[in-house]
Write an enzyme that holds these catalytic residues in place. Sequence first.
Site, mmCIF file in Angstrom:
data_model
loop_
_atom_site.group_PDB
_atom_site.id
_atom_site.type_symbol
_atom_site.label_atom_id
_atom_site.label_comp_id
_atom_site.label_asym_id
_atom_site.label_seq_id
_atom_site.Cartn_x
_atom_site.Cartn_y
_atom_site.Cartn_z
ATOM 1 N N LYS A 1 -85.150 97.446 24.456
ATOM 2 C CA LYS A 1 -84.679 97.559 25.841
ATOM 3 C C LYS A 1 -84.425 96.167 26.418
ATOM 4 O O LYS A 1 -83.357 95.885 26.974
ATOM 5 C CB LYS A 1 -85.728 98.302 26.679
ATOM 6 C CG LYS A 1 -85.402 98.323 28.150
ATOM 7 C CD LYS A 1 -86.551 98.820 28.994
ATOM 8 C CE LYS A 1 -86.413 98.247 30.394
ATOM 9 N NZ LYS A 1 -87.470 98.667 31.294
ATOM 10 N N ASP B 1 -83.622 102.658 28.701
ATOM 11 C CA ASP B 1 -85.015 102.750 29.135
ATOM 12 C C ASP B 1 -85.337 104.227 29.373
ATOM 13 O O ASP B 1 -84.556 105.096 28.986
ATOM 14 C CB ASP B 1 -85.251 101.908 30.402
ATOM 15 C CG ASP B 1 -84.498 102.477 31.593
ATOM 16 O OD1 ASP B 1 -83.711 103.440 31.402
ATOM 17 O OD2 ASP B 1 -84.700 101.996 32.710
#
Length: 219
Positions: free
Chosen positions: A127, A145
């Site tokens: 991420k 995410d």
Amino acid sequence: MSARALPFGRTIRKIQLAIAPLRATALSTVASDRDPFRILISCIISLRTKDEVTGSASARLFRAADTPEKMLALPARKIERLIFPAGFYRTKARQLRAISQTLLEKHHGRVPDTLEELLALPGVGRKTANLVITVAYQKPGICVDTHVHRICNRLGWVRTQTPEQTETALRQALPRRYWIPINDILVTFGQNLCQPVSPWCSKCLLDHQCPRVNVFRKR
Ligand code: SF4
């Protein structure tokens, strides 16, 4: 993408309309100056931390240290105090120093611009690495995410169990023009409307078309 899935272009336009009046996320505020070091550090602070805490903690930290040299000059205890009450602030303080040290030792103080090199930094996951690549360097990548993962499944765009699987599936299906902006769009949407437990479907422009995959409660 399932048969019931909503089309990418029209759906993203409707989501953009819905989020237009909303406040920018803490990360997109930090990202606006495209400084790779600030984006990297803020993303680490943001993990398991509320958005408003990320914004204020990042601002306090960057007033004291906004380069790897300055960060490494701060004792871990000082960094802890500056980023408190971010989640896992003690662990993150040590991680921020370790990242800064690696940047100085291996990258001449610069934040690298490849997924491979970013993932080799202490504690940096996909991420964070994808956020730096897409937002700071404007290179192709998809930052997934929990918001992006959840909403893409609800809309029927992917059928996946983990954010990593969602990233892989989106790389196959999502048109490239949406790769960079998709995180900011869906994080703002997920924080305000398509929330985790009980989404605000009654306020959503997609209410009548959304397949609502795995949505068991809504408002
Ligand atoms: S209709 Fe509900 S589940 Fe579907 S995108 Fe909108 S808020 Fe999310």
